[in-house]
Design a protein around this motif. Structure first.
Motif, PDB file in Angstrom:
ATOM      1  N   UNK A 191      38.604  45.531  27.245  1.00 19.07           N
ATOM      2  CA  UNK A 191      39.406  44.342  26.922  1.00 19.07           C
ATOM      3  C   UNK A 191      40.509  44.123  27.956  1.00 19.07           C
ATOM      4  N   UNK A 192      41.162  45.196  28.355  1.00 20.79           N
ATOM      5  CA  UNK A 192      42.228  45.082  29.353  1.00 20.79           C
ATOM      6  C   UNK A 192      41.659  44.571  30.684  1.00 20.79           C
ATOM      7  N   UNK A 193      40.494  45.073  31.057  1.00 20.56           N
ATOM      8  CA  UNK A 193      39.869  44.609  32.296  1.00 20.56           C
ATOM      9  C   UNK A 193      39.525  43.124  32.202  1.00 20.56           C
ATOM     10  N   UNK A 194      38.984  42.712  31.079  1.00 21.97           N
ATOM     11  CA  UNK A 194      38.580  41.313  30.916  1.00 21.97           C
ATOM     12  C   UNK A 194      39.782  40.363  30.963  1.00 21.97           C
ATOM     13  N   UNK A 195      40.944  40.844  30.604  1.00 22.48           N
ATOM     14  CA  UNK A 195      42.155  40.018  30.660  1.00 22.48           C
ATOM     15  C   UNK A 195      42.782  40.011  32.040  1.00 22.48           C
ATOM     16  N   UNK A 196      42.391  40.935  32.897  1.00 22.45           N
ATOM     17  CA  UNK A 196      42.973  41.020  34.236  1.00 22.45           C
ATOM     18  C   UNK A 196      42.403  39.918  35.131  1.00 22.45           C
ATOM     19  N   UNK A 223      35.201  38.107  37.517  1.00 23.27           N
ATOM     20  CA  UNK A 223      33.876  38.646  37.228  1.00 23.27           C
ATOM     21  C   UNK A 223      33.167  37.784  36.191  1.00 23.27           C
ATOM     22  N   UNK A 224      33.891  37.375  35.168  1.00 20.36           N
ATOM     23  CA  UNK A 224      33.304  36.527  34.128  1.00 20.36           C
ATOM     24  C   UNK A 224      32.865  35.193  34.719  1.00 20.36           C
ATOM     25  N   UNK A 225      33.703  34.598  35.556  1.00 22.27           N
ATOM     26  CA  UNK A 225      33.344  33.317  36.176  1.00 22.27           C
ATOM     27  C   UNK A 225      32.108  33.460  37.065  1.00 22.27           C
ATOM     28  N   UNK A 226      32.037  34.548  37.807  1.00 22.98           N
ATOM     29  CA  UNK A 226      30.877  34.785  38.669  1.00 22.98           C
ATOM     30  C   UNK A 226      29.610  34.938  37.820  1.00 22.98           C
ATOM     31  N   UNK A 227      29.718  35.652  36.716  1.00 23.12           N
ATOM     32  CA  UNK A 227      28.567  35.838  35.830  1.00 23.12           C
ATOM     33  C   UNK A 227      28.123  34.506  35.229  1.00 23.12           C
ATOM     34  N   UNK A 228      29.073  33.659  34.876  1.00 21.68           N
ATOM     35  CA  UNK A 228      28.734  32.343  34.321  1.00 21.68           C
ATOM     36  C   UNK A 228      28.006  31.500  35.357  1.00 21.68           C
ATOM     37  N   UNK A 229      28.499  31.529  36.611  1.00 23.43           N
ATOM     38  CA  UNK A 229      27.835  30.764  37.670  1.00 23.43           C
ATOM     39  C   UNK A 229      26.415  31.274  37.887  1.00 23.43           C
ATOM     40  N   UNK A 230      26.262  32.583  37.895  1.00 20.16           N
ATOM     41  CA  UNK A 230      24.936  33.162  38.103  1.00 20.16           C
ATOM     42  C   UNK A 230      24.005  32.819  36.937  1.00 20.16           C
ATOM     43  N   UNK A 231      24.534  32.802  35.724  1.00 17.68           N
ATOM     44  CA  UNK A 231      23.718  32.498  34.548  1.00 17.68           C
ATOM     45  C   UNK A 231      23.254  31.048  34.560  1.00 17.68           C
ATOM     46  N   UNK A 232      24.015  30.169  35.171  1.00 18.15           N
ATOM     47  CA  UNK A 232      23.641  28.756  35.226  1.00 18.15           C
ATOM     48  C   UNK A 232      22.646  28.442  36.340  1.00 18.15           C
ATOM     49  N   UNK A 233      22.398  29.383  37.226  1.00 18.37           N
ATOM     50  CA  UNK A 233      21.476  29.181  38.342  1.00 18.37           C
ATOM     51  C   UNK A 233      20.030  29.222  37.820  1.00 18.37           C
ATOM     52  N   UNK A 234      19.264  28.150  38.014  1.00 20.06           N
ATOM     53  CA  UNK A 234      17.880  28.118  37.510  1.00 20.06           C
ATOM     54  C   UNK A 234      17.020  29.271  38.030  1.00 20.06           C
ATOM     55  N   UNK A 235      17.225  29.685  39.276  1.00 15.59           N
ATOM     56  CA  UNK A 235      16.436  30.808  39.808  1.00 15.59           C
ATOM     57  C   UNK A 235      16.725  32.084  39.041  1.00 15.59           C
TER      58      UNK A 235
END
Length: 49
Positions: free
Chosen positions: A9-14, A20-32
């Motif tokens: 939780x502390x890491x996710x708030x940093x 990291x969360x934003x990067x994962x969201x971008x990757x998840x939205x990539x059709x490939x």
């Protein structure tokens, strides 16, 4: 186990965690990447039935 969750939780708030969360969201939205994930899950499901 609660200590581990507190650390996560502390890491996710940093700032780094938020990036990291934003990067994962971008990757998840990539059709490939979605297609790769579907193929992986299809293989995983077919092996465990």
């Amino acid at each position: 186990m609660t200590k581990l969750m507190d650390r996560v939780r502390a890491y996710m708030r940093s700032p780094e965690g938020k990036q990291t969360v934003e990067k994962a969201k971008r990757m998840a939205n990539d059709p490939n990447n979605q297609q790769k994930a579907r193929r992986f899950m299809d293989k995983f499901r077919s092996r465990h039935h």
